[in-house]
Design an enzyme around this catalytic site. Structure first.
Site, mmCIF file in Angstrom:
data_model
loop_
_atom_site.group_PDB
_atom_site.id
_atom_site.type_symbol
_atom_site.label_atom_id
_atom_site.label_comp_id
_atom_site.label_asym_id
_atom_site.label_seq_id
_atom_site.Cartn_x
_atom_site.Cartn_y
_atom_site.Cartn_z
ATOM 1 N N GLU A 126 -2.547 -1.887 9.877
ATOM 2 C CA GLU A 126 -3.788 -1.130 10.042
ATOM 3 C C GLU A 126 -4.957 -2.082 10.310
ATOM 4 O O GLU A 126 -5.477 -2.158 11.403
ATOM 5 C CB GLU A 126 -4.053 -0.286 8.793
ATOM 6 C CG GLU A 126 -3.112 0.890 8.644
ATOM 7 C CD GLU A 126 -3.400 1.662 7.383
ATOM 8 O OE1 GLU A 126 -4.381 2.410 7.355
ATOM 9 O OE2 GLU A 126 -2.634 1.511 6.408
ATOM 10 N N GLU A 132 -3.902 -1.831 -3.648
ATOM 11 C CA GLU A 132 -4.062 -0.450 -3.193
ATOM 12 C C GLU A 132 -3.601 0.539 -4.259
ATOM 13 O O GLU A 132 -4.192 1.606 -4.428
ATOM 14 C CB GLU A 132 -3.257 -0.238 -1.906
ATOM 15 C CG GLU A 132 -3.369 1.138 -1.319
ATOM 16 C CD GLU A 132 -2.616 1.273 -0.012
ATOM 17 O OE1 GLU A 132 -2.979 2.151 0.786
ATOM 18 O OE2 GLU A 132 -1.664 0.495 0.235
#
Length: 618
Positions: free
Chosen positions: A175, A469
């Protein structure tokens, strides 16, 4: 087309880290541990190299642990979580002495695998060049709890790593994009932690340039697109507002205001018959109890907050008629929020609105209108954003404390211990601020110092050097827990708690109707239960360094130290007991004391000019 000079600082090498350890998990596979998850590229010194030798470099945030599940890959670098990212460099030696230093690229990594050599390079031949758009972390924080100190350090590394030309969600996997939900919740922390005015101003420009014709801000900038919704798109309003408050740059608001209005009109176009914006689908992303939330409550809370910011911005820009319109809408939406989402005792309830939900869904859960929600996020977000009255807020804060101090069932059906952090990206940014806003500092410190999953310190206990995360991205007991691919180890969202460390633990707060810290509030909150017995730190403002610190005394009191820079003033709001005795710079002091109804504290109220202050409270 309009060409302008680059607003933000250029990406530069700010640090060079030496390799700390060398492993050889398989024959002629050499893995170097930098000791720190970082962003940048290596510098490798080759001595007497053989011409034509092909060297392959691969990069990873983690290695496979010594567990039965990973037996075939024990000690090898773990690449599943970077997915399709081609995180490798190939170099063919020209022969003799040379330095391998990739250009026009960067990698997010702690471990670097080197193959193609017959023997390993010595540790001193391998180093990592740390890249960032942030010149320096020009703030500080330390306390009596070494794990909390490591947490703060990890947050600084995730800011440094992900503020790389754009605020990325992760610097390692495929990403590496500017997801808006992440920067929305982290922007306050970022402005306290480092000088990021121009960096965030540049990102506001990226959000404007990718705003749709209908007014929708992108969930990802500068790429555009995404699937976040209100909690992500509101970054287009929240980020410039946080930046303005910290640095006082009114030009940022002037240039961004039309886009802010356009986004608000977009949200209005998404309202249902109740006046609630149905703009999703994401809610409190990665919340262990997110399946219980009615996400429309969270969307409505941010919609109201957006209106509040627009009203204040219009006032600052001397647009009274527009400010009045926003104020009318703001009060109307607050009334809807109270009616739809709060029971008579201010417990959070569901609206009955059915929306698409990403993540775990419990089909057995009754989601009809009026059923009890009672989750941590459903209280924390409205309280921290200030969208309810103080009277209602005090009731909600009591429910929030109860939701923290009980056991809660997570999305896997596991009962989690009291003081577990059951919020996700969005709720976590609000939870400690909500508690301290209503005087629940003991509970806030209980959350901060909690060590079992889910908590801020759980990753620290499990070896984190950045913010993860997931709060259980890796554990010594379960490895990656099956989350091998959806698992970034450098993701700053949960690090938003550092904003609370500056604002409440140190007590360095922005003053209403003042920006840039020419005037500010000093409102430090000690740990009433003395799990933390001292804290100190500072921030750098346009006017200089503001410092604050406190420590427990052996007599049961507290020592406070403050430094107020030249050409600034501060209003001290120091929580005390009614019978507390005070000294200022070694002399008896009898300042004005006031009862604060919201926090239910007595406070010393004093206006202080620039200087250094030592205050003792007994």
């Amino acid at each position: 087309m309009k060409l302008t000079g680059q607003l933000d600082p250029q990406v530069k090498i700010h640090w060079q880290l030496p390799a700390k350890e060398l492993f050889e998990p398989r024959a002629k596979v050499y893995v170097y541990d930098m000791g720190q998850n970082m962003v940048g590229f290596p510098s490798i010194k080759i001595k007497n190299g053989k011409a034509g030798t092909k060297i392959r470099l691969r990069y990873a945030e983690m290695r496979y642990p010594d567990m039965e599940e990973y037996a075939e890959n024990k000690g090898m670098i773990m690449l599943e979580n970077i997915r399709a990212a081609l995180a490798q460099d190939i170099y063919i030696l020209k022969g003799g002495d040379e330095v391998i230093q990739p250009r026009f690229t960067f990698h997010g990594y702690r471990y670097m695998e080197v193959t193609g050599l017959d023997a390993p390079l010595p540790l001193e031949a391998v180093s990592g060049n740390v890249l960032s758009s942030v010149d320096a972390i020009d703030s500080s924080f330390s306390s009596s709890d070494s794990l909390v100190n490591k947490l703060w350090e990890n947050i600084t590394w995730s800011l440094r790593s992900n503020f790389l030309s754009i605020p990325t969600d992760t610097p390692a996997r495929n990403e590496r994009m500017g997801w808006s939900g992440d920067i929305s919740v982290f922007s306050k922390t970022a402005t306290y932690m480092a000088s990021v005015n121009n960096f965030l101003r540049r990102h506001a420009l990226a959000m404007r340039e990718t705003q749709s014709e209908q007014g929708r801000f992108p969930d990802v900038a500068p790429m555009g697109g995404g699937f976040g919704g209100t909690l992500w798109g509101s970054a287009g309003i929240v980020v410039p507002w946080e930046t303005y408050q910290q640095y006082g740059d009114i030009d940022l608001l002037k240039e961004h205001y039309p886009a802010m209005k356009k986004y608000l009109a977009f949200l209005q176009s998404k309202e249902n018959e109740l006046g609630i914006p149905l703009e999703g689908p994401l809610g409190d992303w990665l919340s262990p109890e997110g399946y219980k939330n009615d996400d429309t409550l969270l969307w409505m809370a941010y919609y109201i907050y957006d209106l509040d910011i627009l009203q204040k911005t219009a006032t600052l820009l001397r647009l009274p008629e527009e400010a009045s319109v926003f104020e009318t809408q703001l009060q109307r939406k607050k009334a809807i929020f109270n009616r739809v989402y709060l029971a008579a005792n201010a417990q959070s309830i569901r609206s009955g609105i059915q929306t698409r939900k990403m993540g775990v869904v419990d089909a057995s859960l009754d989601t009809s209108a009026g059923t009890l929600m009672d989750t941590q996020a459903s209280y924390a977000i409205p309280l921290n954003l200030g969208i309810v009255s103080d009277e209602t807020g005090k009731q909600m804060a009591t429910h929030l404390v109860q939701a923290i101090q009980r056991e809660n069932k997570d999305e896997l059906g596991v009962m989690r211990a009291p003081y577990s952090l059951m919020t996700g990206f969005i709720g976590t940014a609000s939870i400690n601020g909500a508690l301290s806003r209503y005087g629940k500092d003991a509970v806030a410190y209980g959350l901060l110092t909690h060590r079992s999953y889910p908590s801020w310190l759980y990753p620290v206990v499990n070896g984190a050097t950045t913010i993860w995360e997931r709060l259980n991205s890796y554990t010594h007991e379960n490895g990656f827990g099956g989350n091998n691919s959806m698992n970034s180890f450098n993701h700053y969202s949960f690090g938003s708690v550092a904003g609370w460390m500056y604002e409440y633990s140190l007590g360095i707060q922005r003053a209403p109707n003042a920006t840039g810290f020419q005037h500010f509030i000093l409102n430090p909150r000690v740990d009433p239960e003395r799990r933390i017995t001292h804290a100190e730190g500072s921030i750098t403002t346009p006017y200089g360094v503001i410092a604050s610190g406190w420590k427990a005394t052996s007599s049961g009191g507290w020592d406070h130290q403050f430094e107020i820079p030249a050409n600034t003033t501060a209003t001290l709001k120091l929580p005390i007991n009614k019978k507390s005795k005070l000294q200022l710079n070694g002399r008896r002091w009898q300042p004005k004391k006031e009862w604060d109804a919201r926090t239910e504290y007595y406070q010393v109220i004093a206006d202080l000019p620039s200087g250094k202050y030592h205050i003792t409270v007994e």
